[in-house]
Design an enzyme around this catalytic site. Structure first.
Site, PDB file in Angstrom:
ATOM      1  N   CYS A 266      53.591  49.737  34.960  1.00  0.00           N
ATOM      2  CA  CYS A 266      54.054  48.486  34.352  1.00  0.00           C
ATOM      3  C   CYS A 266      53.127  48.017  33.225  1.00  0.00           C
ATOM      4  O   CYS A 266      53.141  48.588  32.149  1.00  0.00           O
ATOM      5  CB  CYS A 266      54.234  47.410  35.433  1.00  0.00           C
ATOM      6  SG  CYS A 266      55.301  46.050  34.923  1.00  0.00           S
TER       7      CYS A 266
ATOM      8  N   HIS B  52      58.268  50.278  39.165  1.00  0.00           N
ATOM      9  CA  HIS B  52      57.378  50.128  40.321  1.00  0.00           C
ATOM     10  C   HIS B  52      57.676  51.144  41.427  1.00  0.00           C
ATOM     11  O   HIS B  52      58.488  50.880  42.318  1.00  0.00           O
ATOM     12  CB  HIS B  52      57.484  48.708  40.877  1.00  0.00           C
ATOM     13  CG  HIS B  52      56.934  47.675  39.957  1.00  0.00           C
ATOM     14  ND1 HIS B  52      55.612  47.284  39.976  1.00  0.00           N
ATOM     15  CD2 HIS B  52      57.507  46.983  38.950  1.00  0.00           C
ATOM     16  CE1 HIS B  52      55.404  46.381  39.035  1.00  0.00           C
ATOM     17  NE2 HIS B  52      56.542  46.184  38.400  1.00  0.00           N
TER      18      HIS B  52
ATOM     19  N   GLU C 194      55.844  51.821  43.834  1.00  0.00           N
ATOM     20  CA  GLU C 194      55.269  51.347  45.103  1.00  0.00           C
ATOM     21  C   GLU C 194      56.153  50.331  45.803  1.00  0.00           C
ATOM     22  O   GLU C 194      55.811  49.843  46.884  1.00  0.00           O
ATOM     23  CB  GLU C 194      53.889  50.721  44.848  1.00  0.00           C
ATOM     24  CG  GLU C 194      53.890  49.279  44.365  1.00  0.00           C
ATOM     25  CD  GLU C 194      54.408  49.097  42.945  1.00  0.00           C
ATOM     26  OE1 GLU C 194      54.691  47.953  42.565  1.00  0.00           O
ATOM     27  OE2 GLU C 194      54.535  50.089  42.206  1.00  0.00           O
TER      28      GLU C 194
END
Length: 396
Positions: free
Chosen positions: A269, A359, A361
């Site tokens: 990001c 993202h 994660e």
């Protein structure tokens, strides 16, 4: 004997008026949700149908007022396990229909109670679909939410909104980052050490690395190249975070120092935007950004299309159809958003460095892109083997 109906936060709030005022004068009236008062920020919308707790505690939402497009929010209440950081970071929260009762075995309290406890001003009972359409057409803009005694004359409220700071040019990462270095130990056998620069890191990011045998040293946003190499890292990671990447000159210079040493690098990001800047590309502000957990991205190295989680209002300006020459060798766009062709990833071809804009994660899902952490591990493993071969060659 019939049990009394449970009292709810929504019932208690229904009589407290609230108003949302956009900087272009568009106004929505509803009821207070969360804390009563006033708040300001950039109005953005999130298309996720779940994961609101992870959204609220994501530091990348610092100084933003989040509009949820899903009609009902708060069904699972608030638990003490799913926070991505130590607090709620959104400046304000906008929902259409708050759940009357939290229904989940892990829930400790209602969403409304947690918003109030942390002083987050919100509004409910408005047409969030109309508001989202307005933001899509006009773009993300400054907004204010006013409730209870803060509600005043329309012209007065609009003047307050128009005096609030804009997101473009905002330097925010140091405001949300850790002040002291801390370590997340590897789970099981330790295989690698990673220095992670906290620009607004989410708790699940070092967790995903720890699951792969990585000991993660999380460093403050203003750390130097010397601070990073003091932990003797096998790899370096730059996290997500809020604000305008054009303001992060210090972090870009640090990253250039990492790239010059050819240490394996992974960015997510904000980290992707800073890698873009370090390589010589520009960044720009998107009209309304990508925020949600249902964004289609193509991994150009495999051709696979992934459903991914996003939270970004800025992007890297790099050519999609060619390999670019940079001060650190050749670089290509590795991932692209299929909705609007925004750059979603960069891959260096001559040094061990890559990044993604979304993202992998994402705790609330989807998990299509979790393999990117495995790519980082492979990058460090290959670099380790290369270093061993060089040492053996020098001995010979």
């Amino acid at each position: 004997m019939t049990a009394p109906a449970p009292t709810t936060q929504r019932t208690r709030r229904e009589r407290v008026p609230a108003v949302l005022v956009l900087e272009d004068g568009r106004t929505f009236r509803g009821q207070a949700y969360g804390a009563v008062g006033e708040t300001f920020g950039e109005a953005v919308f999130n298309t996720g149908m779940s994961g609101y707790q992870e959204t609220l505690t994501d530091p990348s939402y610092h100084r933003q007022v989040v509009v949820m497009t899903a009609p009902q929010i708060g069904n699972t209440g608030w638990n003490d396990e799913d926070d991505e950081s130590q607090q709620i970071w959104v400046s304000g929260y906008v929902v259409r229909d708050p759940a009357r009762v939290a229904s989940n075995w892990r829930s400790k309290r209602s969403l409304d109670e947690e918003l109030e406890r942390q002083g987050v001003v919100g509004i409910s009972g408005i047409d969030t679909r109309a508001l989202t359409r307005h933001l899509r057409e006009r773009g993300a803009m400054r907004v204010g939410i006013f409730s209870g005694p803060a509600v005043a004359d329309q012209a007065e409220l609009l003047a307050k909104v128009q005096q609030a700071p804009e997101m473009k040019g905002a330097d925010l990462c140091a405001e949300v980052a850790t002040k002291e270095t801390y370590v997340v130990p590897a789970i099981g056998e330790k295989k690698f050490t990673v220095a992670a620069l906290d620009l607004g890191i989410k708790g699940m990011t070092p967790q995903r690395m720890a699951e792969r045998g990585i000991e993660v040293h999380v460093l403050p946003a203003n750390s130097t190249v010397e601070d990073i190499y003091a932990v003797r890292p096998d790899g370096v990671f730059f996290s997500n975070g809020p604000g305008d990447p054009a303001t992060a000159d210090r972090q870009v210079e640090v990253l250039r120092g990492v790239l010059a040493k050819k240490t394996p690098f992974f960015g997510i990001c904000f980290g992707n935007q800073l890698l873009g800047r370090a390589l010589g590309f520009g960044t720009y502000k998107l009209k309304y950004g990508h925020r949600g957990i249902n964004q289609p991205v193509q991994d150009r190295t495999t051709g696979k299309v992934e459903v991914t989680a996003h939270n970004h209002g800025f992007a890297v300006n790099a050519p999609l159809d060619q390999v670019s020459d940079t001060p650190f060798g050749r670089v290509e766009v590795s991932h692209v958003c299929l909705n609007d062709d925004v750059v979603e990833g960069l891959q260096a071809l001559d040094i061990p460095a890559f990044s993604v804009q979304y993202h992998p994660e994402a705790a609330a899902g989807p998990h299509d892109a979790a393999y990117l952490f495995d790519r980082f591990v492979e990058l460090m493993r290959d670099d380790s083997k290369h270093s061993v071969s060089l040492m053996e060659g020098q001995r010979a």
